[in-house]
Enzyme design. Structure first.
Site: not given
Ligand SMILES: NC(=O)C1=CN([C@@H]2O[C@H](COP(=O)(O)OP(=O)(O)OC[C@H]3O[C@@H](n4cnc5c(N)ncnc54)[C@H](O)[C@@H]3O)[C@@H](O)[C@H]2O)C=CC1
Ligand SMILES: N[C@@H](CC=O)C(=O)O
Ligand code: NA
Length: 434
Positions: A19, A207, A192, A138, A14
């Protein structure tokens, strides 16, 4: 150049909000990571769904691949940042079987399948880390799992979803509409992929389940959490909250009860009134804060950025350094600790306070009758305010209770609805942090 260090192959699944920032920092800070972990971290591939999708230019085109299975099974360290249950679960299990340590920020997956993932990591004798899954940057997973290992946690109260805190804050301070605030939160990378997980409280619930599992050494899953999101919070609710000297916050609450009436843990997520002078009331934007109470330590507070690409990447990379150091020096991440196996209590056994607004007959004895209803349900009253006259013979009275089980508070509200000197129960709101 720290060329003498062993090389560890790193695969990233990802390249979205988080990522792409993880890859950027792994490449930009390679020297620091080599010095801190003892290994040179060589990013071999970044799995994406669409090679042509727009993304941060810091992610080199030549690293991109659509072969996520090869990334999961061909590396020493695998960083899962796809999100969701499948294919993330299958890829992580494949990574463990291939001998890789896994780092993820996927709270939805851990809350649903944590025990299976822990068992697979233990069987493969590799690390499983997920600091980014709770409260972004955090270090709350580390704090609960390691810093608090010598204490007995009694409660955790937190703002753990950046998107909903951002929305409530924008509504409260700028008068923005719910939809406009959500759209901005999405643009800023807080939400999300499906933002209903945020606004309906499910992200915070996942969480909360992880927090409770760590805090109470007990398996707590998503289904154990009583959840209510913020979709019903209106501008009027926020005005009312301000009139009571409060803010509305979406709270995650994990409590341990060990009294004569109930023993076990209760876990819930819902909006609540928080008095403006409480530390959680001043958590702004996408920031998160987590208050931990423990028997010996007393109260601890953790505060910082709970969402967004770079802050979350910071948490991911702390885990990467730890997992890499274990590969070089030996050692393992802490395993699941669920030895306490406390019963998970229902919402009725949760302890909270209510603010109840009543329209009552403005006549002698009315308040005494209301007080009697609370007393007969073993609910003690903290404050009473006659907030306004509504004409004729009626008055609106606002009562805030002391802490009591939801069961007793709900019974008191039901009895108030039957009390003849109560014209109507105008509103019932939960209050936390008094
Ligand atoms: N955005 C945030 O502030 C935070 C996100 N997270 C967690 O981190 C993870 C990623 O979140 P984001 O980066 O925000 O999501 P995002 O939606 O921006 O990125 C996920 C990426 O994975 C890709 N993807 C989906 N299926 C795939 C596959 N089979 N193979 C390869 N790539 C694939 C999507 O196309 C997308 O670009 C999630 O589990 C989210 O809950 C955790 C804390 C904070
Ligand atoms: N969607 C989540 C991302 C971090 O965990 C949030 O808004 O807190
Ligand atoms: Na944390």
């Amino acid at each position: 150049m720290l060329v003498d260090r062993p090389v560890l192959k790193v695969g990233v699944l990802g390249a979205g909000t988080v990522g792409s920032q993880v890859v950027r920092l792994l490449l930009e800070r390679a020297e620091d990571f080599a010095a801190r972990s003892g290994a040179r971290l060589h990013v071999t591939g970044v799995a994406v769904r669409d090679l042509e999708a727009p993304r941060d230019p810091a992610v080199p085109r030549e690293l991109l691949t659509t072969d996520s299975t090869a990334v999961a099974t061909g590396n020493d360290l695998v960083i899962e940042l796809i999100g969701g249950i499948e294919p993330a679960r299958t890829l992580i299990l494949a990574a463990f079987r291939a001998g890789a340590s896994v780092i993820t920020g996927n709270k939805a997956l851990i809350a649903a399948h944590g025990p299976e993932l822990y068992a697979a990591a233990a069987q493969a004798q590799v690390d499983f880390y997920y600091e980014a899954a709770v409260a972004g940057a955090i270090p709350v997973v580390y704090a609960l799992r390691e810093s608090m290992a010598g204490d007995r946690v009694t409660s955790v109260l937190g703002v753990v979803n950046g998107t909903t805190n951002f929305i409530l804050d924008e509504m409260s301070t700028k008068g923005l509409s719910f939809d406009a605030a959500l759209a901005t939160a999405q643009q800023l990378g807080y939400a999300e992929a499906d933002p209903t997980a945020d606004v309906e409280g499910l992200d915070a619930a996942a969480k909360c389940a992880i927090i409770a599992s760590l805090a109470f050494h007990t398996r707590v899953g998503l289904d154990d959490v009583a959840v209510e999101g913020i979709t019903d919070v209106t501008a009027d609710d926020i005005r009312e909250a301000h009139a009571s000297g409060c803010e509305i916050k979406l709270l995650a609450i994990a409590q341990r009860r060990d009294d004569e009436l109930a023993q076990g843990v209760s876990v819930r997520v819902h909006p609540a009134l928080v008095p403006k002078d409480h530390p959680l009331a001043s958590v702004r934007g996408a920031f998160n804060a987590v208050l931990v109470e423990a028997e010996a330590a007393g109260r601890l507070m953790f505060y910082g950025q709970g969402a967004g690409g770079a802050p979350t990447a910071s948490a991911v990379l702390s885990d990467v350094v730890a997992a890499a150091a274990h590969r070089v020096n030996g050692g393992q991440a802490p395993r699941e600790s669920s030895y306490a196996a406390l019963p998970v209590l229902g919402l009725q056994d949760a302890l909270t306070r209510y603010q109840v607004q009543l329209r009552v007959v403005d006549a002698p004895g009315a308040l005494a009758a209301v007080a009697q209803v609370f007393a007969s349900n073993q609910v003690s009253i903290d404050s009473v305010r006659q907030s306004s006259y509504v004409g004729g013979q009626d008055a609106v009275v606002t009562i805030v209770t002391h802490v009591a089980p939801v069961r007793a508070l709900d019974a008191a509200v039901r009895d108030l609805e039957q009390e003849e000197r109560v014209e109507s129960v105008v509103s019932v709101r939960r209050v936390e942090g008094l």
